[in-house]
Design a protein around this motif. Structure first.
Motif, PDB file in Angstrom:
ATOM      1  N   UNK A  99      34.455  27.143  25.431  1.00  8.61           N
ATOM      2  CA  UNK A  99      33.566  28.069  26.132  1.00  8.61           C
ATOM      3  C   UNK A  99      32.885  27.312  27.268  1.00  8.61           C
ATOM      4  N   UNK A 100      33.206  27.602  28.531  1.00  6.00           N
ATOM      5  CA  UNK A 100      32.663  26.820  29.652  1.00  6.00           C
ATOM      6  C   UNK A 100      31.135  26.807  29.724  1.00  6.00           C
ATOM      7  N   UNK A 101      30.494  27.873  29.245  1.00  4.08           N
ATOM      8  CA  UNK A 101      29.035  27.958  29.336  1.00  4.08           C
ATOM      9  C   UNK A 101      28.324  27.157  28.250  1.00  4.08           C
ATOM     10  N   UNK A 102      29.062  26.553  27.341  1.00  3.84           N
ATOM     11  CA  UNK A 102      28.468  25.751  26.265  1.00  3.84           C
ATOM     12  C   UNK A 102      27.957  24.436  26.848  1.00  3.84           C
ATOM     13  N   UNK A 103      26.662  24.338  27.053  1.00  6.96           N
ATOM     14  CA  UNK A 103      26.082  23.175  27.732  1.00  6.96           C
ATOM     15  C   UNK A 103      26.175  21.898  26.909  1.00  6.96           C
ATOM     16  N   UNK A 104      26.429  22.018  25.616  1.00  8.62           N
ATOM     17  CA  UNK A 104      26.565  20.828  24.780  1.00  8.62           C
ATOM     18  C   UNK A 104      27.970  20.237  24.847  1.00  8.62           C
ATOM     19  N   UNK A 105      28.873  20.916  25.545  1.00  9.97           N
ATOM     20  CA  UNK A 105      30.252  20.440  25.685  1.00  9.97           C
ATOM     21  C   UNK A 105      30.596  20.375  27.169  1.00  9.97           C
ATOM     22  N   UNK A 106      30.275  19.270  27.833  1.00 10.87           N
ATOM     23  CA  UNK A 106      30.450  19.172  29.283  1.00 10.87           C
ATOM     24  C   UNK A 106      31.918  19.100  29.702  1.00 10.87           C
ATOM     25  N   UNK A 107      32.149  19.373  30.972  1.00 10.99           N
ATOM     26  CA  UNK A 107      33.482  19.204  31.552  1.00 10.99           C
ATOM     27  C   UNK A 107      33.819  17.716  31.617  1.00 10.99           C
ATOM     28  N   UNK A 108      35.095  17.389  31.455  1.00  9.69           N
ATOM     29  CA  UNK A 108      35.560  16.006  31.431  1.00  9.69           C
ATOM     30  C   UNK A 108      36.769  15.854  32.355  1.00  9.69           C
ATOM     31  N   UNK A 109      36.793  14.772  33.111  1.00 14.48           N
ATOM     32  CA  UNK A 109      38.019  14.359  33.797  1.00 14.48           C
ATOM     33  C   UNK A 109      38.673  13.306  32.910  1.00 14.48           C
ATOM     34  N   UNK A 110      39.679  13.687  32.136  1.00 16.44           N
ATOM     35  CA  UNK A 110      40.202  12.779  31.105  1.00 16.44           C
ATOM     36  C   UNK A 110      40.954  11.581  31.672  1.00 16.44           C
ATOM     37  N   UNK A 111      41.009  10.516  30.877  1.00 19.25           N
ATOM     38  CA  UNK A 111      41.803   9.342  31.218  1.00 19.25           C
ATOM     39  C   UNK A 111      43.274   9.553  30.858  1.00 19.25           C
ATOM     40  N   UNK A 112      43.510  10.449  29.903  1.00 22.62           N
ATOM     41  CA  UNK A 112      44.848  10.675  29.388  1.00 22.62           C
ATOM     42  C   UNK A 112      44.984  12.154  29.014  1.00 22.62           C
ATOM     43  N   UNK A 113      46.157  12.710  29.246  1.00 20.44           N
ATOM     44  CA  UNK A 113      46.429  14.101  28.896  1.00 20.44           C
ATOM     45  C   UNK A 113      47.728  14.161  28.097  1.00 20.44           C
ATOM     46  N   UNK A 114      47.685  14.837  26.959  1.00 20.05           N
ATOM     47  CA  UNK A 114      48.884  15.135  26.187  1.00 20.05           C
ATOM     48  C   UNK A 114      49.312  16.567  26.492  1.00 20.05           C
ATOM     49  N   UNK A 115      50.580  16.745  26.866  1.00 19.64           N
ATOM     50  CA  UNK A 115      51.094  18.052  27.273  1.00 19.64           C
ATOM     51  C   UNK A 115      52.324  18.412  26.449  1.00 19.64           C
ATOM     52  N   UNK A 116      52.328  19.578  25.803  1.00 18.02           N
ATOM     53  CA  UNK A 116      53.513  19.981  25.034  1.00 18.02           C
ATOM     54  C   UNK A 116      54.619  20.487  25.945  1.00 18.02           C
ATOM     55  N   UNK A 117      55.859  20.212  25.557  1.00 18.25           N
ATOM     56  CA  UNK A 117      57.018  20.613  26.358  1.00 18.25           C
ATOM     57  C   UNK A 117      57.783  21.743  25.676  1.00 18.25           C
ATOM     58  N   UNK A 118      58.168  22.747  26.450  1.00 17.85           N
ATOM     59  CA  UNK A 118      59.148  23.719  25.987  1.00 17.85           C
ATOM     60  C   UNK A 118      60.532  23.083  26.080  1.00 17.85           C
ATOM     61  N   UNK A 119      60.740  22.338  27.132  1.00 16.45           N
ATOM     62  CA  UNK A 119      61.928  21.518  27.320  1.00 16.45           C
ATOM     63  C   UNK A 119      61.555  20.340  28.190  1.00 16.45           C
ATOM     64  N   UNK A 120      62.444  19.351  28.295  1.00 18.81           N
ATOM     65  CA  UNK A 120      62.158  18.203  29.152  1.00 18.81           C
ATOM     66  C   UNK A 120      63.468  17.612  29.674  1.00 18.81           C
ATOM     67  N   UNK A 121      63.349  16.884  30.762  1.00 21.57           N
ATOM     68  CA  UNK A 121      64.524  16.250  31.349  1.00 21.57           C
ATOM     69  C   UNK A 121      64.143  14.892  31.905  1.00 21.57           C
ATOM     70  N   UNK A 122      65.139  14.128  32.255  1.00 20.39           N
ATOM     71  CA  UNK A 122      64.912  12.816  32.871  1.00 20.39           C
ATOM     72  C   UNK A 122      65.782  12.687  34.104  1.00 20.39           C
ATOM     73  N   UNK A 123      65.303  11.919  35.037  1.00 25.12           N
ATOM     74  CA  UNK A 123      66.076  11.619  36.233  1.00 25.12           C
ATOM     75  C   UNK A 123      65.885  10.147  36.556  1.00 25.12           C
ATOM     76  N   UNK A 124      66.769   9.624  37.386  1.00 24.64           N
ATOM     77  CA  UNK A 124      66.709   8.205  37.737  1.00 24.64           C
ATOM     78  C   UNK A 124      66.599   8.079  39.254  1.00 24.64           C
TER      79      UNK A 124
END
Length: 205
Positions: free
Chosen positions: A112-137
């Protein structure tokens, strides 16, 4: 790939993931993936103080337990969940287990963005789930790409966050069977690469 083809591929992958989650091998494979998250936090996250994770939907791997353990080991560590803005960008707000959440327009539990006890964060790390993934070189270097749900939220957000924090680490979460070849799907110019990809086989970088 044509957008209609990508949509069909995405639907097929989501169907396969649903079937996979009910299969005999799921528990063992998922356990290996979660072990990989533990290993990442132990070996790769020594300088990381804040991690943005995701609330699992549609049979996505649930990585909350190891991240909650990581945060509880040091009171200076913080976790965050994404909030989808109307302009299709994400903001991340501090999250504690048990917090009240609200459903997004897509039905995903969000802070809830209006929850003042839980501030916005610019994270150092993000985990993102994949529906699919690929690799390239490219120039002898491996690049990893994520196929998501098609909204473009993460790509827009990562582009901005990386300008603010060049050291941001973005880790895709997926299974080996979700890997796609160039015939099935290839990243577009607007797609943001992952810094690392974590599957049941370990960490790819």
């Amino acid at each position: 790939m044509h957008s209609n083809s990508t949509k069909t591929l995405r639907q097929e992958l989501l169907k396969q993931r649903k079937e996979f989650a009910t299969g005999r091998s799921f528990a063992q494979i998922n356990e290996r993936l979660i072990h990989g998250v533990h290993e990442f936090l132990r070996n790769e996250a020594k300088l990381i103080r804040s991690i943005a994770l995701y609330w699992p939907i549609q049979d996505e791997p649930d990585i909350r337990p190891p991240l909650l353990n990581w945060a509880s080991d040091d009171e200076g560590r913080r976790l965050a969940l994404p909030y989808a803005r109307p302009d299709k960008h994400l903001e991340f707000y501090e999250w504690h287990d048990g917090d009240s959440l609200i459903p997004s327009q897509h039905g995903v539990p969000e802070p809830i963005p209006s929850n003042q006890s839980r501030p916005a964060i610019n994270p150092d790390c993000i985990f993102i789930p994949c529906v699919g993934w690929s690799r390239s070189f490219v120039d002898g270097k491996s690049l990893y790409w994520r196929l998501g749900y098609g909204g473009g939220y993460f790509d827009r957000t990562l582009s901005l966050l990386r300008k603010k924090n060049p050291k941001l680490v973005c880790v895709g979460i997926g299974f080996n069977w979700q890997e796609l070849d160039d015939v099935q799907w290839s990243a577009q110019t607007h797609d943001e690469p992952l810094d690392m990809l974590l599957t049941e086989s370990g960490l790819l970088r």
